[in-house]
Motif scaffolding. Structure first.
Motif, PDB file in Angstrom:
ATOM      1  N   ILE A  35      -2.338   4.565   2.669  1.00  0.00           N
ATOM      2  CA  ILE A  35      -3.158   5.615   2.200  1.00  0.00           C
ATOM      3  C   ILE A  35      -2.781   6.997   2.651  1.00  0.00           C
ATOM      4  CG2 ILE A  35      -5.604   6.320   2.288  1.00  0.00           C
ATOM      5  CD1 ILE A  35      -5.313   3.942   0.399  1.00  0.00           C
ATOM      6  N   PHE A  36      -2.992   7.990   1.859  1.00  0.00           N
ATOM      7  CA  PHE A  36      -2.808   9.500   1.989  1.00  0.00           C
ATOM      8  C   PHE A  36      -3.955  10.242   1.482  1.00  0.00           C
ATOM      9  CE2 PHE A  36       1.148   9.339   4.156  1.00  0.00           C
ATOM     10  CZ  PHE A  36       1.811   8.154   4.073  1.00  0.00           C
ATOM     11  N   LEU A  37      -4.774  10.744   2.259  1.00  0.00           N
ATOM     12  CA  LEU A  37      -6.040  11.687   1.595  1.00  0.00           C
ATOM     13  C   LEU A  37      -5.703  13.180   2.264  1.00  0.00           C
ATOM     14  CD1 LEU A  37      -9.025  11.530   0.373  1.00  0.00           C
ATOM     15  CD2 LEU A  37      -9.951  11.600   2.759  1.00  0.00           C
ATOM     16  N   PHE A  38      -5.819  14.049   0.801  1.00  0.00           N
ATOM     17  CA  PHE A  38      -5.375  15.414   0.987  1.00  0.00           C
ATOM     18  C   PHE A  38      -6.984  16.001   0.620  1.00  0.00           C
ATOM     19  CE2 PHE A  38      -1.608  13.313   0.110  1.00  0.00           C
ATOM     20  CZ  PHE A  38      -0.678  13.884   0.668  1.00  0.00           C
ATOM     21  N   LEU A  75      -6.605  11.376  -3.436  1.00  0.00           N
ATOM     22  CA  LEU A  75      -6.153  10.254  -2.753  1.00  0.00           C
ATOM     23  C   LEU A  75      -5.044   9.502  -3.202  1.00  0.00           C
ATOM     24  CD1 LEU A  75      -6.884   8.064  -0.705  1.00  0.00           C
ATOM     25  CD2 LEU A  75      -8.765   7.282  -2.163  1.00  0.00           C
ATOM     26  N   VAL A  76      -3.976   9.355  -2.320  1.00  0.00           N
ATOM     27  CA  VAL A  76      -2.766   8.928  -2.833  1.00  0.00           C
ATOM     28  C   VAL A  76      -2.805   7.345  -2.172  1.00  0.00           C
ATOM     29  CG1 VAL A  76      -0.406   8.477  -3.065  1.00  0.00           C
ATOM     30  CG2 VAL A  76      -1.595  10.868  -3.200  1.00  0.00           C
ATOM     31  N   ASN A  77      -2.677   6.211  -2.895  1.00  0.00           N
ATOM     32  CA  ASN A  77      -2.439   4.878  -2.311  1.00  0.00           C
ATOM     33  C   ASN A  77      -1.116   4.217  -2.642  1.00  0.00           C
ATOM     34  OD1 ASN A  77      -2.577   2.430  -1.439  1.00  0.00           O
ATOM     35  ND2 ASN A  77      -4.182   1.797  -2.863  1.00  0.00           N
ATOM     36  N   PHE A  78      -0.341   4.005  -1.795  1.00  0.00           N
ATOM     37  CA  PHE A  78       0.838   3.362  -2.163  1.00  0.00           C
ATOM     38  C   PHE A  78       0.585   1.829  -2.396  1.00  0.00           C
ATOM     39  CE2 PHE A  78       2.337   7.417  -0.746  1.00  0.00           C
ATOM     40  CZ  PHE A  78       3.573   7.655  -1.645  1.00  0.00           C
ATOM     41  N   SER A  79       0.744   1.324  -3.246  1.00  0.00           N
ATOM     42  CA  SER A  79       0.221  -0.016  -3.609  1.00  0.00           C
ATOM     43  C   SER A  79       1.494  -0.721  -4.549  1.00  0.00           C
ATOM     44  CB  SER A  79      -0.961   0.167  -4.531  1.00  0.00           C
ATOM     45  OG  SER A  79      -1.641  -1.293  -4.350  1.00  0.00           O
ATOM     46  N   CYS A  80       1.334  -2.012  -4.758  1.00  0.00           N
ATOM     47  CA  CYS A  80       2.287  -2.660  -5.599  1.00  0.00           C
ATOM     48  C   CYS A  80       1.684  -4.042  -6.016  1.00  0.00           C
ATOM     49  CB  CYS A  80       3.379  -3.295  -4.507  1.00  0.00           C
ATOM     50  SG  CYS A  80       3.057  -4.289  -3.577  1.00  0.00           S
ATOM     51  N   ASN A  81       2.627  -4.926  -6.730  1.00  0.00           N
ATOM     52  CA  ASN A  81       1.826  -6.062  -7.590  1.00  0.00           C
ATOM     53  C   ASN A  81       2.307  -7.340  -6.567  1.00  0.00           C
ATOM     54  OD1 ASN A  81       1.626  -4.276  -9.778  1.00  0.00           O
ATOM     55  ND2 ASN A  81       3.543  -4.924 -10.503  1.00  0.00           N
ATOM     56  N   THR A  82       3.054  -7.324  -5.713  1.00  0.00           N
ATOM     57  CA  THR A  82       3.543  -8.602  -5.175  1.00  0.00           C
ATOM     58  C   THR A  82       3.122  -8.632  -3.621  1.00  0.00           C
ATOM     59  OG1 THR A  82       5.623  -7.563  -4.676  1.00  0.00           O
ATOM     60  CG2 THR A  82       5.435  -8.594  -6.751  1.00  0.00           C
ATOM     61  N   CYS A  83       2.181  -8.119  -3.067  1.00  0.00           N
ATOM     62  CA  CYS A  83       2.071  -8.080  -1.633  1.00  0.00           C
ATOM     63  C   CYS A  83       0.640  -8.459  -1.406  1.00  0.00           C
ATOM     64  CB  CYS A  83       2.031  -6.636  -1.110  1.00  0.00           C
ATOM     65  SG  CYS A  83       1.374  -6.668   0.657  1.00  0.00           S
ATOM     66  N   PRO A  84       0.497  -9.713  -0.518  1.00  0.00           N
ATOM     67  CA  PRO A  84      -0.555 -10.440  -0.168  1.00  0.00           C
ATOM     68  C   PRO A  84      -1.601  -9.371   0.417  1.00  0.00           C
ATOM     69  CG  PRO A  84       1.249 -11.544   0.392  1.00  0.00           C
ATOM     70  CD  PRO A  84       1.800 -10.174   0.061  1.00  0.00           C
ATOM     71  N   GLY A  92      -9.649  13.322  -6.616  1.00  0.00           N
ATOM     72  CA  GLY A  92      -8.840  12.591  -7.685  1.00  0.00           C
ATOM     73  C   GLY A  92      -8.071  11.287  -7.018  1.00  0.00           C
ATOM     74  N   ILE A  93      -7.948  10.183  -7.843  1.00  0.00           N
ATOM     75  CA  ILE A  93      -7.182   9.280  -7.066  1.00  0.00           C
ATOM     76  C   ILE A  93      -6.024   8.468  -7.902  1.00  0.00           C
ATOM     77  CG2 ILE A  93      -9.154   7.694  -7.940  1.00  0.00           C
ATOM     78  CD1 ILE A  93      -8.349   5.875  -5.559  1.00  0.00           C
ATOM     79  N   ILE A  94      -5.146   8.302  -7.105  1.00  0.00           N
ATOM     80  CA  ILE A  94      -3.741   7.583  -7.837  1.00  0.00           C
ATOM     81  C   ILE A  94      -3.106   6.571  -6.988  1.00  0.00           C
ATOM     82  CG2 ILE A  94      -2.280   9.568  -7.221  1.00  0.00           C
ATOM     83  CD1 ILE A  94      -0.869   8.988 -10.033  1.00  0.00           C
ATOM     84  N   ALA A  95      -2.689   5.594  -7.541  1.00  0.00           N
ATOM     85  CA  ALA A  95      -1.973   4.451  -6.816  1.00  0.00           C
ATOM     86  C   ALA A  95      -0.628   4.815  -7.376  1.00  0.00           C
ATOM     87  CB  ALA A  95      -2.756   2.877  -7.042  1.00  0.00           C
TER      88      ALA A  95
END
Lengths: 170, 205
Positions: free
Chosen positions: B146-149, B62-71, B93-96
């Motif tokens: 989100i991208f799930l493989f 599981l890949v999550n494109f995330s960040c620190n500054t987004c509401p 497995g999971i990674i942001a």
């Protein structure tokens, strides 16, 4: 009734009148940011077909690129007031509605704009099937109702104007 | 003179492409596509270097494109750890990944990411996507995205975590949780793609 009583009466009337006026102007300001559902949005867009080109811009107060391009879009509406209708839609969270209203006021937006309501997916697909949901999003529709272009990310005045010119004279 | 015959069609073609009156697709990774750049090293907030292949488990990634500054990340963040727990329990497995390369000096540096991971007690890898290269090949556009493989590293679900960012108690469609469960049980994932509003990725300039 002596002069003193008359003066008092006059002051009370002025006071009451000022309350009514301020309430009415507050309502007017509020009515310029209206809730909109996906179905209503479609109706609004369709209402300009055959009359004006349309630029839909979805923005939010927390979105830095939206805030950066916003004044350029306001300028476009002023410069093409006869031929173009800018439809701003705020995608702010409901608890930021006042912040959105304040921003619109600061930017001198004096026409009706909208506040997104309902689920994201229905809203996104109504605005554009091609839109993934990232903000800002802009879509230019020509006077015949055909899509000229749409894009995510902010744009310059020049880019907006190029597409708007095409939309005005398809 | 011969040059004109060669250059003129080229100019015309470029002109036509530039003014083509069509909506352009955003090129998100297609369902069934293999995870690209799965062997490229990224740096986790712990300092560990790892690849998507390293993070993947027997049932997928599981890949999550995330960040620190987004509401929108902030709104969904209360679901990050429960989803990580669910993924791990199901052998995924999971990674942001943080793709905001254009904002590394505006709250999106590795140091900022480390602080965020500590503050929010992230129970999953949170790594820096240098130059937003992975986000680019994935066709990611926003955070969170989100991208799930599956176990063959083929994309089986793409889009939103669920249908209510602001309120976990009012979620009607827990898209990602359902996708994880269906993936592990061998069921058809439905829907395979969803959309949600989010902060545009701050691409490198």
């Amino acid at each position: 009734m002596n002069i003193r009583q008359l003066r008092l009466k006059y002051i009370v009337w002025i006071f009451l009148l000022s309350i009514v006026t301020s309430e009415s102007s507050a309502q007017q300001a509020d009515s310029k940011l209206q809730d909109i559902t996906p179905d209503q949005l479609q109706e609004v867009v369709d209402s300009y077909q055959g009359e004006k080109a349309v630029l839909i811009n979805v923005w939010a107060t927390w979105c830095a690129p939206c805030i950066e391009e916003f004044p350029e879009i306001v300028k476009l509406q002023r410069n093409y007031s006869e031929e173009l209708k800018v439809i701003f839609i705020s995608a702010d969270f409901p608890n930021s509605r006042d912040k959105a209203k304040e921003f619109l006021k600061e930017q001198g937006v004096d026409w009706i704009t909208y506040f997104k309501t309902g689920k994201d997916e229905a809203f996104i697909n109504t605005v554009s099937e091609k839109w993934t949901g990232a903000l800002p999003f802009s879509k230019v529709i020509d006077i015949n109702g055909n899509v000229v272009d749409s894009w995510e990310k902010k744009a310059s005045y020049k880019k907006f104007e190029r597409h708007i010119k095409t939309a005005i004279n398809p | 003179m011969k040059k004109i015959y060669f250059v003129l069609p080229l100019i015309c073609a470029l002109f036509l492409i530039a003014f083509l009156p069509l909506e352009k697709p955003m090129d998100e990774l297609s369902i069934g596509a293999k995870a690209p750049m799965a062997d490229v090293e990224v740096t986790d907030v712990s300092g560990e270097k790892l690849t998507l292949n390293d993070v993947a488990r027997k049932n997928g990634l599981l890949v999550n494109f995330s960040c620190n500054t987004c509401p929108w990340v902030e709104a969904w963040e209360d679901r990050y750890n429960p989803i990580a727990k669910l993924a791990k329990e199901n052998g995924i497995g999971i990674i942001a990944l943080n793709p905001n390369a254009g904002y590394r000096n505006k709250g999106e540096s590795l140091k900022d990411m480390k602080e965020r991971a500590n503050q929010s007690d992230y129970q999953f890898y949170y790594a820096l996507d240098k130059g937003a290269k992975i986000a680019k090949v994935f066709g990611a556009t926003r955070t969170p995205h989100i991208f799930l493989f599956n176990s063959d590293m083929e994309l089986v679900y793409r889009g939103a975590i669920d249908d209510n960012a602001k309120n976990a108690d009012k979620v009607e469609q827990p898209y990602l949780k359902n996708a994880i469960k269906d993936l592990v049980m061998g069921n058809q994932i439905n829907p395979q793609t969803t959309k949600s509003l989010g902060c545009t990725i701050k691409w490198p300039r």
